[in-house]
Scaffold this motif. Structure first.
Motif, PDB file in Angstrom:
ATOM      1  N   UNK A  87     125.864 -56.831 -12.425  1.00 45.24           N
ATOM      2  CA  UNK A  87     127.156 -57.205 -13.167  1.00 45.24           C
ATOM      3  C   UNK A  87     126.586 -57.866 -14.357  1.00 45.24           C
ATOM      4  N   UNK A  88     125.351 -58.451 -14.373  1.00 51.19           N
ATOM      5  CA  UNK A  88     124.905 -59.689 -15.392  1.00 51.19           C
ATOM      6  C   UNK A  88     124.757 -60.831 -14.820  1.00 51.19           C
ATOM      7  N   UNK A 124     112.765 -57.916  -8.224  1.00 43.74           N
ATOM      8  CA  UNK A 124     113.776 -58.849  -8.674  1.00 43.74           C
ATOM      9  C   UNK A 124     115.026 -58.343  -9.287  1.00 43.74           C
ATOM     10  N   UNK A 125     116.154 -58.440  -8.542  1.00 41.35           N
ATOM     11  CA  UNK A 125     117.433 -57.635  -9.007  1.00 41.35           C
ATOM     12  C   UNK A 125     118.364 -58.755  -9.062  1.00 41.35           C
ATOM     13  N   UNK A 126     119.082 -58.709 -10.158  1.00 45.48           N
ATOM     14  CA  UNK A 126     120.300 -59.532 -10.344  1.00 45.48           C
ATOM     15  C   UNK A 126     121.331 -59.064  -9.415  1.00 45.48           C
ATOM     16  N   UNK A 177     114.576 -60.787 -15.152  1.00 45.47           N
ATOM     17  CA  UNK A 177     114.373 -62.172 -15.378  1.00 45.47           C
ATOM     18  C   UNK A 177     113.889 -62.738 -16.858  1.00 45.47           C
ATOM     19  N   UNK A 178     114.209 -63.955 -17.291  1.00 53.36           N
ATOM     20  CA  UNK A 178     113.658 -64.317 -18.565  1.00 53.36           C
ATOM     21  C   UNK A 178     112.247 -64.123 -19.040  1.00 53.36           C
ATOM     22  N   UNK A 179     112.017 -63.176 -19.935  1.00 53.02           N
ATOM     23  CA  UNK A 179     110.873 -62.995 -20.516  1.00 53.02           C
ATOM     24  C   UNK A 179     110.177 -61.455 -19.888  1.00 53.02           C
TER      25      UNK A 179
END
Length: 294
Positions: free
Chosen positions: A192-193, A206-208, A287-289
């Motif tokens: 969901x962001x 890696x999962x949000x 993840x960032x990047x």
């Protein structure tokens, strides 16, 4: 105008399916899923990407097999909304069996969060919980953008006693429901962001992942009962499987609590891998990047 007409025709078709024999409707949905899988599509690519990321050890042949079976299950689940939303309670009861490790009818049940995991049978499982509880249950849901389908879905989902609220109103409404001693049903295993989420592994990727379940359980002093709606073989319907409350949960550590949900999924998905909701972009937020995987 065309959109409204198309929506009404679609809802009318679901109502028609609801009066037909369940086995016939299930077979139609299965066949439609097989047919649509033969056509290249973005959702088909999403399924293959998810399976490749989560099961790198699988052969191409196995991924192809599971992807095809999943597409059939996913499309069939949409067709079977006909029974879930419009069939009589008696017809619905006949296609769902309940396998619960807790007494859902216990009037002294403590404050409870019912955690629906996104297998293809989640719609049937959620409605079966409403039916089995025999009392009002709070339920969070993601509204449809189409107003006709939104009205049909709300009416269908609430007919066994569910009190519905949009995810946008979640925390305030959930805590009110828990204070009123209503069991609360919600889903959290989708992307969901980044808001109220953290990155934790899901099959090593890696999962949000939402942290809301642990935080709501802590503030509401609630137990968490995960449940799965499983599709039975041979077009026999569904099994609502309700598990025991998670021990030592929540811990107060958002990341650890989010990891608990993903670890539980990693235990359950291999039993019926074709039934998890792989058409969803589970790794959409990176993840960032990190570049997009889709």
């Amino acid at each position: 105008m065309l959109g409204k007409l198309g929506s009404r025709l679609g809802i009318g078709l679901l109502k028609l399916f609801a009066i037909l024999p369940y086995g016939l409707v299930a077979r139609f949905g299965d066949g439609l899923g097989w047919l649509l899988y033969q056509i290249p599509s973005s959702r088909k690519r999403v399924v293959h990407t998810n399976l490749r990321l989560c099961f790198p050890e699988w052969s191409d042949e196995k991924r192809e097999e599971i992807a095809g079976l999943h597409f059939r299950h996913a499309i069939r689940s949409y067709v079977e909304r006909s029974f879930q939303w419009f069939a009589s309670a008696k017809k619905f009861e006949k296609i769902v069996e309940v396998d619960s490790e807790v007494d859902l009818t216990d009037p002294n049940m403590p404050p409870t969060l019912l955690l629906g995991l996104h297998f293809v049978g989640i719609e049937a499982g959620s409605m079966a919980i409403n039916y089995a509880l025999g009392r009002t249950c709070g339920s969070l849901y993601q509204p449809f953008s189409n107003p006709e389908f939104e009205a049909a879905a709300k009416a269908g989902r609430s007919r066994f006693g569910a009190e519905l609220a949009s995810r946008a109103d979640s925390a305030r409404v959930v805590l009110r429901w828990l204070r009123e001693k209503k069991p609360v049903m919600l889903g959290a295993d989708m992307d969901y962001g980044m808001r109220n989420s953290t990155f934790v592994p899901f099959f090593g990727v890696p999962a949000c992942t939402l942290t809301a379940v642990g935080r709501l359980a802590k503030v509401g002093h609630a137990q968490v009962l995960p449940f799965i709606g499983e599709v039975l073989p041979n077009y026999k319907g569904y099994r609502l499987k309700v598990f025991k409350p998670w021990d030592n949960y929540p811990t107060g550590d958002d990341e650890q609590d989010a990891r608990r949900m993903n670890a539980f999924l990693e235990e359950q998905i291999p039993r019926i891998p074709e039934q998890y909701y792989w058409v969803h972009k589970r790794f959409k937020t990176r993840p960032p990047g990190e570049p997009s995987v889709y």
